[in-house]
Design a protein around this motif. Structure first.
Motif, PDB file in Angstrom:
ATOM      1  N   ALA A 260      -1.983   4.488   2.012  1.00  0.00           N
ATOM      2  CA  ALA A 260      -1.187   3.763   3.001  1.00  0.00           C
ATOM      3  C   ALA A 260      -0.827   4.664   4.166  1.00  0.00           C
ATOM      4  O   ALA A 260      -0.892   4.262   5.329  1.00  0.00           O
ATOM      5  CB  ALA A 260       0.077   3.207   2.355  1.00  0.00           C
ATOM      6  N   GLN A 261      -0.487   5.917   3.858  1.00  0.00           N
ATOM      7  CA  GLN A 261      -0.118   6.841   4.934  1.00  0.00           C
ATOM      8  C   GLN A 261      -1.314   7.120   5.833  1.00  0.00           C
ATOM      9  O   GLN A 261      -1.181   7.248   7.042  1.00  0.00           O
ATOM     10  CB  GLN A 261       0.427   8.140   4.346  1.00  0.00           C
ATOM     11  CG  GLN A 261       1.877   8.003   3.917  1.00  0.00           C
ATOM     12  CD  GLN A 261       2.341   9.198   3.107  1.00  0.00           C
ATOM     13  OE1 GLN A 261       1.577   9.783   2.358  1.00  0.00           O
ATOM     14  NE2 GLN A 261       3.593   9.536   3.261  1.00  0.00           N
ATOM     15  N   LYS A 262      -2.494   7.236   5.194  1.00  0.00           N
ATOM     16  CA  LYS A 262      -3.713   7.461   5.974  1.00  0.00           C
ATOM     17  C   LYS A 262      -3.950   6.283   6.919  1.00  0.00           C
ATOM     18  O   LYS A 262      -4.264   6.460   8.079  1.00  0.00           O
ATOM     19  CB  LYS A 262      -4.904   7.629   5.026  1.00  0.00           C
ATOM     20  CG  LYS A 262      -4.932   8.985   4.343  1.00  0.00           C
ATOM     21  CD  LYS A 262      -6.045   9.848   4.923  1.00  0.00           C
ATOM     22  CE  LYS A 262      -5.743  11.336   4.840  1.00  0.00           C
ATOM     23  NZ  LYS A 262      -5.778  11.869   3.508  1.00  0.00           N
ATOM     24  N   THR A 263      -3.771   5.057   6.394  1.00  0.00           N
ATOM     25  CA  THR A 263      -3.969   3.867   7.220  1.00  0.00           C
ATOM     26  C   THR A 263      -2.992   3.878   8.385  1.00  0.00           C
ATOM     27  O   THR A 263      -3.357   3.561   9.514  1.00  0.00           O
ATOM     28  CB  THR A 263      -3.754   2.583   6.393  1.00  0.00           C
ATOM     29  OG1 THR A 263      -4.130   2.854   5.070  1.00  0.00           O
ATOM     30  CG2 THR A 263      -4.540   1.438   6.955  1.00  0.00           C
ATOM     31  N   ASN A 264      -1.731   4.244   8.094  1.00  0.00           N
ATOM     32  CA  ASN A 264      -0.744   4.323   9.161  1.00  0.00           C
ATOM     33  C   ASN A 264      -1.230   5.247  10.262  1.00  0.00           C
ATOM     34  O   ASN A 264      -1.128   4.932  11.446  1.00  0.00           O
ATOM     35  CB  ASN A 264       0.582   4.878   8.619  1.00  0.00           C
ATOM     36  CG  ASN A 264       1.377   3.809   7.922  1.00  0.00           C
ATOM     37  OD1 ASN A 264       1.045   2.634   8.041  1.00  0.00           O
ATOM     38  ND2 ASN A 264       2.386   4.210   7.186  1.00  0.00           N
ATOM     39  N   GLY A 265      -1.801   6.391   9.875  1.00  0.00           N
ATOM     40  CA  GLY A 265      -2.312   7.346  10.851  1.00  0.00           C
ATOM     41  C   GLY A 265      -3.367   6.709  11.723  1.00  0.00           C
ATOM     42  O   GLY A 265      -3.342   6.832  12.951  1.00  0.00           O
ATOM     43  N   ILE A 266      -4.290   5.968  11.078  1.00  0.00           N
ATOM     44  CA  ILE A 266      -5.374   5.344  11.842  1.00  0.00           C
ATOM     45  C   ILE A 266      -4.805   4.305  12.804  1.00  0.00           C
ATOM     46  O   ILE A 266      -5.197   4.234  13.969  1.00  0.00           O
ATOM     47  CB  ILE A 266      -6.407   4.709  10.881  1.00  0.00           C
ATOM     48  CG1 ILE A 266      -7.085   5.828  10.096  1.00  0.00           C
ATOM     49  CG2 ILE A 266      -7.418   3.889  11.646  1.00  0.00           C
ATOM     50  CD1 ILE A 266      -7.958   5.360   8.963  1.00  0.00           C
TER      51      ILE A 266
END
Lengths: 649, 507
Positions: A260-266
């Motif tokens: 989820a954090q990775k998606t937020n970054g994207i």
């Protein structure tokens, strides 16, 4: 603080803006936007103060009266320093403040080191040293001023200094009463609310205090100065988002970071990139610096704001980009619809509920495609090229567009776009709240809403003359205070104590934390934010009416904090939330005026919309809780009728 | 007990799921006329959920309930009450600002002309109070009663509804030995009056004494049933944990002569007329026994600085010091695991990480900024050391079971490497497995030189864990017992104000 709630209120802000702008485009005219930005910033500053107190489980009702009292004192001091010879230039005041801070810092350290030494080892001196250093800085300034006498800015600094000093001490008083005499925060600050109002009326003899035109080019620039345009801010924001996005997605390799954090970054990266394109597109023909207003003349050197001149050809570019962006957006919707169909239609059992979930986005896409086809039909042989569309978008801003034909498309297109946006938003909203049905519906609706929100932002951007909208100084003050207070709340030891205190005072005390000190700190910081607000409000309005200046502002601040996700029970709250909350409050204040609702109804509108918002939030939460219960209950096997035979004793 | 007729209450294959958890899975339960049925199990075994279903607070997802053979769906607390089922919660649900009588008849006040009939209310309350053996004027405010008396008021409230089935959820967890005894008497009396009782407790000794039958739950399933003559401590533990527990109390005594904590003539604000003196050595575990209200908790909070002492001296590792707030206590290496976990021990909404680091946050920071990596490392190592059962350290502690919450509280203090650890009821509301782990941990700490002073109302625990017992009575240290003359009788004797019989005591 849940990020979902922040996204929710951010989208609410965007939709209120889009709706108002569609009904009257005067709303997004530079003049109105400039005022909105300025007042939102000032209210957000006092809102941050309210958050700091509410997080610890307290409340401060005195902010409004404090703004009145501090405003009156500041204007009176400015006058006194100027007119009365013994008070000349007010440097003595800076000296006094410096001395007090130094004495407090040193005295505190001595108290710890000498008098309470037998209490044991392990004291921390960072705070005490910092206080002493600030005191020394003040002393140094005042002494330097005595020697060189560099002009009237010292007078102004002394008046502002006095305002902040006074408010911090009033906060200290609140804190001491609440912690040492164990009085209830509500009662203490309620008394303060009435006392300060009376005091400011008495001090001024109930006469309105004005600053005149004297400070227009100096002190007042703190409130009405125009350092740069919104384009520059957006570019700045875009760069920050790009950096954060790149950091989160590519560089940061924390083993803990979840998908989820990775998606937020994207997501941050994508939004940053779009913002960067849209806002920088106006500068593609080269930069050209230009000097703007003079801030002040210090020792013969002119301090000036600078602005950028934008080439004529670049003005319409964001709209073109936006038109390009629209097609991928539509594709996104289609993709989303297909994805949801796959999830909820083929994969699951086919209940009417599932069909509804599948149908809604499909209808949205169909309707919007139909709308676009209709436009094409309308125009007949004429093909709509992207440039036409961009100028059509631009048309709503640039009323001087003389091409009637383009204007015609503009109106139709805008209407269709409006229909599309509001339908998608409505369905999205229903589905999001439709967490009542299933979790998938909630996710789907949220996705739809965020996408339409993104679309709405693009629409707003391309319709707003951001390159002509000045951003005024309070916004920058807000940025600084917001960043500092967010750092304080989330990254420092005392910030953690604020949250702990708000959640469970007893447990915090049993963990060896000086809860009295933490509480006092909260009230001092709140009053200090109020003081900064007071300075800005006074300079903004230019005259202070003792009986009315700042009244009800504490309620705006508290409402913004609550809207921004604070719980009045304490232990919950965020700085970003309160900034968005304050903006919504100001937009709601401004919107009825724009739409043509009687201005007497503006308070009613704010109250009503807030109430609806809170009802929706609470109902959705409760329904979602119910749904969780039902959904897990579903897959269980039906009741069995067999009863095991009873053993006999 | 008439087993030929259908049972008073019969639950068949009850199931209940919460998001992510199966709380109850195919659970059966029978309750017959005038019997005491004990339901035992570790925390999280599903006892509370089962009771909530029976009392109408929650609806089961599957299964059925028969009352006297008739199938009934209990949808609400009112309906349960109407069917004669009454649940007494573990946490007391009384309005402290109202009188005993008003509390007993809350929501069912006898009325006259639409107004509350005060006189009848008091009369009826008096009768019910007599029945539970509580000699109190019904006008008394509940807030002024002891916890034990409040518990009795709860029971009186249950009886006043003419309940045929009373469910008691850990009724003795906050009662002293003496109060527990009178509770047992009441249970006997109720049984004779034909009332059936479902009794939930972690204290197996009580269950052994009271229960006619024991139903054991484990992980939301039935894990066995014991008839009256099968009930024994070991049999129950075996079924609860699914294996045999060896060395329930583990204590390896390490001798030391170094006195870590010495108090002389300490007077607490709660009992200002009773000066207290005692000494604790390095690596020693000292238990404080006594009745509730004997001033045990007050002694600990005074040592921790939460309620500063009025007078007297505290010497920590040879140095006299003034402890006037918890901050100074911590600086002297004293930690307190408080009595009321949820109120004083943890911040419910915060994560395991934030709770663990709360007292030591300043040493985990630079220039006021928290070192997030160090904080995580601390929480992670504590979670492993204490075997805290949670998916990750970011889990809010409100989602943990009582035992794991208690481990977080202990972790808070281990992080600061204490010299002296004060523990107030360290295993209250903690399941058997976690209890054993806490005992093991206490032993481990003592071996590394930490002095532990703990208060407990659980006699078995005091006798099992302590090297030395201080017995308090009405604010004073009534006596001191060494390992050689530990016995339940001598503790009770001292706790109720008896003089010390044995002369061999003080070394």
């Amino acid at each position: 603080m849940k990020s979902g709630k922040i996204i929710g209120i951010l989208l609410l802000l965007i939709y209120v803006c889009v709706a108002t702008a569609m009904l009257n485009d005067a709303f997004i005219k530079p003049y109105n936007l400039q005022n909105l930005l300025r007042s939102s910033s000032m209210f957000a500053i006092i809102g941050i103060g309210a958050v700091l107190v509410i997080v610890t489980g307290g409340i401060d009702l005195s902010t409004g009266s404090l703004i009145g009292l501090v405003g009156c004192t500041m204007t009176m001091m400015l006058k006194a320093f100027k007119e009365n010879p013994p008070f000349e230039n007010g440097a003595w005041l800076l000296w006094l403040i410096g001395l007090e801070l130094l004495l407090v810092g040193i005295g505190w350290a001595i108290w710890d080191q000498v008098l309470r030494k037998r209490l044991g080892p392990g004291r921390h001196y960072t705070g005490k040293i910092a206080i002493s250093l600030i005191g020394i800085v003040f002393l140094a300034i005042s002494l330097a001023v005595e020697r060189t006498a560099v002009g009237e800015w010292v007078t102004m600094a002394a008046a502002v200094g006095l305002a902040l000093w006074l408010s911090a001490h009033l906060g200290l008083l609140h804190g001491l009463l609440i912690t040492k005499l164990k009085l209830q925060p509500f009662v203490v600050t309620l008394c303060a609310l009435m006392a300060y109002r009376g005091l400011s009326r008495y001090l001024t003899g109930d006469k309105t205090q004005g600053l005149g035109t004297e400070y227009n080019d100096s002190l007042r620039l703190l409130a009405i100065g125009k350092p740069c345009t919104a384009t520059a801010i957006m570019l700045f924001l875009a760069v920050i988002m790009l950096v954060v996005g790149i950091w989160k997605t590519f560089i940061s390799r924390r083993s803990r970071s979840t998908p989820a954090q990775k998606t937020n970054g994207i997501i941050i990266l994508i939004i940053g990139a779009v913002l960067a394109c849209v806002s920088s597109s106006r500068y593609w023909d080269g930069w050209k610096t230009q000097f703007g207003e003079t801030i002040a003349t210090v020792a013969g050197f002119q301090l000036q704001f600078f602005s950028l001149e934008i080439p004529e050809a670049a003005v319409a570019r964001p709209a073109t980009l936006m038109a390009f962006a629209m097609w991928p957006m539509l594709l996104c919707f289609a993709g989303l619809a297909i994805w949801s169909a796959k999830k909820s239609w083929w994969a699951q059992e086919k209940s009417p509920r599932q069909i509804m979930i599948w149908l809604l986005p499909a209808i949205t896409v169909a309707v919007s495609l139909f709308a676009l086809l209709m436009i094409k039909q309308w125009i007949g042989d004429q093909t709509v090229s992207l440039t036409d569309m961009s100028s059509a978008f631009q048309g709503s801003v640039d009323s001087a567009a003389d091409d009637q034909f383009v204007l015609g498309i503009n109106v139709i297109l805008l209407k269709m776009l409006g229909i599309f946006l509001s339908m998608a938003a409505l369905f999205g909203g229903i589905l999001w709240l439709g967490k009542i049905w299933t979790k998938q519906a909630g996710n789907l609706g949220r996705g739809l809403w965020i996408l339409t929100g993104f679309f709405a932002v693009l629409w707003l951007l391309s319709n707003t003359a951001i390159h002509e909208t000045p951003v005024q100084t309070p916004f920058f003050i807000l940025l600084i205070i917001g960043a500092l207070s967010a750092l304080f709340l989330n990254k420092t030891v005392y910030g953690r104590y604020f949250f702990a205190l708000g959640n469970n005072e007893e447990a915090t005390r049993y963990s060896g934390i000086n809860t009295d000190l933490v509480t006092i700190m909260a009230y001092v910081l709140c009053a200090l934010c109020g003081g900064i607000g007071a300075v800005l409000f006074t300079l903004d309005s230019n005259n202070v009416e003792p009986s009315g200046h700042g009244s009800f502002y504490e309620l705006y601040a508290i409402a913004a904090a609550v809207l921004g996700g604070c719980s009045l029970r304490g232990g919950e709250g965020s700085i970003l939330g309160v900034i968005i909350g304050a903006s919504i409050m100001r937009v709601l204040y401004n919107a009825p005026d724009m739409i043509g609702i009687a201005s007497q109804l503006e308070m009613f509108t704010i109250g009503f919309v807030l109430l609806i918002g809170i009802i929706v939030d609470e109902t959705a939460r409760r329904m979602a809780a119910n749904r969780d219960r039902k959904v897990v209950a579903e897959p269980l096997t039906p009741l069995t009728a067999t009863v095991p035979p009873q053993e006999s004793a | 007990m008439n087993r030929a007729s259908p049972p008073l209450l019969e639950a068949n294959s009850l199931g209940k799921r919460f998001p992510g958890v199966v709380a109850l899975d195919d659970v059966d339960l029978q309750l017959y006329d005038a019997e005491v049925l004990a339901v035992i199990g570790e925390n999280g075994a599903g006892k509370s959920t089962l009771m909530k279903i029976l009392a109408g607070i929650q609806l089961p997802d599957q299964g059925q309930i028969r009352l006297s053979g008739k199938e009934t769906v209990i949808r609400s607390v009112e309906q349960a009450t109407a069917n004669g089922i009454c649940l007494i919660h573990q946490e007391l649900n009384l309005c402290e600002n109202l009188s005993v009588a008003a509390n007993i008849f809350l929501g069912r006040e006898p009325r006259r002309f639409g107004l509350i009939d005060e006189r009848r209310c008091l009369e009826k309350a008096g009768e019910v109070l007599q029945q539970v053996g509580l000699n109190l004027p019904p006008q008394e405010l509940v807030g002024s009663l002891t916890i034990g008396q409040q518990q009795m008021v709860e029971i009186a409230k249950a009886i006043s509804t003419d309940a045929r089935m009373v469910i008691m959820d850990e009724p003795t967890s906050s009662l002293s030995q003496k109060e527990s005894e009178s509770l047992f008497e009441i249970i006997h009396r109720l049984k004779q009056q034909g009332v059936s009782i479902i009794y939930i407790s972690h204290r197996l000794g009580e269950v052994e004494r009271l229960a006619d039958r024991v139903t054991v739950l484990r992980d939301g399933k039935n894990a066995g049933e014991l008839a009256r003559d099968e009930i024994s401590h070991n049999a129950m533990v075996e079924r609860m944990v699914g294996r045999e527990l060896s060395n329930y109390y583990s204590r390896t005594v390490t001798e030391s002569d170094e006195t870590v904590l010495k108090i002389s003539n300490l007077r607490t604000s709660a009992n200002p007329h009773c000066p207290l003196s005692c000494e604790i050595k390095r690596g020693e575990i000292v238990g404080i026994a006594g009745l509730v209200g004997a001033g045990r908790t007050e002694l600990l909070t005074t040592l921790f600085g939460v309620t500063p002492a009025i007078d007297g001296q505290i010497t920590v590792t040879g140095k006299a010091c003034v402890i006037d707030n918890s901050e100074t206590a911590i600086r002297h290496g004293i930690g307190l695991v408080p009595e009321d976990r949820k109120l004083q021990g943890i911040v419910l909404e915060m994560s395991i990480r934030a709770n663990t680091s709360l007292p030591t946050l300043k040493s985990l920071s630079a220039m006021g900024f928290i070192d997030a990596a160090a904080e995580r490392a601390l929480a992670e190592s504590m979670k492993q050391r204490l075997n805290t059962k949670a998916p990750h350290i970011e889990q809010p502690v409100k989602f943990l079971s009582g035992g794991n919450q208690q481990k977080v509280v202990i972790a808070k203090w281990l992080a600061m490497k204490p010299n002296i650890l004060l523990m107030d009821e360290p295993t209250r509301g903690v399941d058997v497995g976690a209890k054993q782990e806490i005992y093991r941990l206490m032993d481990e700490l003592a071996q590394t030189g930490v002095a532990i002073l703990f208060v407990s109302s659980d006699m078995e625990e005091v006798l099992g864990m302590a090297d030395r017992i201080l017995v308090m009575h009405e604010g004073q240290i009534g006596g001191e017992l060494h390992k050689t003359n530990f016995s339940e009788e001598s503790v009770m004797h001292l706790a109720t104000g008896g003089a010390i019989k044995t002369e061999t005591k003080i070394a």
